[in-house]
Design an enzyme around this catalytic site. Sequence first.
Site, PDB file in Angstrom:
ATOM      1  N   ASN A  34       0.980  -0.973  -0.165  1.00 47.69           N
ATOM      2  CA  ASN A  34      -0.182   0.089  -0.022  1.00 47.69           C
ATOM      3  C   ASN A  34       1.019   1.184  -0.102  1.00 47.69           C
ATOM      4  O   ASN A  34       2.019   1.232  -0.130  1.00 47.69           O
ATOM      5  CB  ASN A  34      -0.910  -0.063   1.220  1.00 47.69           C
ATOM      6  CG  ASN A  34      -0.164  -0.055   2.370  1.00 47.69           C
ATOM      7  OD1 ASN A  34       0.652   0.739   2.795  1.00 47.69           O
ATOM      8  ND2 ASN A  34      -0.367  -1.393   3.188  1.00 47.69           N
ATOM      9  N   ALA A  35       0.443   2.518   0.062  1.00 50.61           N
ATOM     10  CA  ALA A  35       1.103   3.743  -0.257  1.00 50.61           C
ATOM     11  C   ALA A  35       1.419   4.352   1.148  1.00 50.61           C
ATOM     12  O   ALA A  35       1.990   5.411   1.063  1.00 50.61           O
ATOM     13  CB  ALA A  35       0.213   4.601  -0.777  1.00 50.61           C
TER      14      ALA A  35
END
Length: 224
Positions: A34-35
């Site tokens: 994920n970011a």
Amino acid sequence: MRVSKNFNHLRNKKVLITAGPTREYWDPVRFLSNASSGQMGIALALEAVRHGAAVTLILGPIPGSVPKPRRSLQVVQVTSALEMDEKVRAYLPGTRVFVGSAAVADFRPAVFQKQKIKDKPAVSQLKLVRNPDIIAKVAKRGPHRPSVVIGFALETQDVMDHAADKLRRKGLDWIVANRETNLGAPEGSATLLSRWGERIPFGQMSKARLAKKLWQALLDRPAL
């Protein structure tokens, strides 16, 4: 709720913080992730160190620079959720405050392929298994449970409802509710919820300042 400006509650306390994403590889070049940038967890760690805590920061792979270890800050780098779970278990004994700010991947590939997958159907039929629920394990009552367990809930809708549900289900003391717009951003906003029913909102600000505000609110609790 009165916000204390006295940080002496942290002095010489052992604080364990997880931060950043995890990467769940299914072959040598591809992974699920994920970011998360880890900025919030790093800010919380540095603020705790500034006020005398002995901090261990378990950090997933982040795009920016990793904070340098110092006398009161130990940085343990990991990649996967399984590695993070292993390190949390290793460093948990004696911890007074646990902060689970890491964006741990919920799932990982069931099988790791040693060579790059060339067969497209093999990718489309990728099988996943659930990763350990690290913070729920930390919050479970037992001899090594910290006095205070703080989680994070990043949501895209019904933020307060989902955060309150996570707080209850996982047996946490506090949870920081925030939106997906905080991911990777230098600034953020959040609401701090407690198992006693308190809600403390914080407007948009730098993550360093938000870390300070969060610790101020948390340190007002005598349980720390």
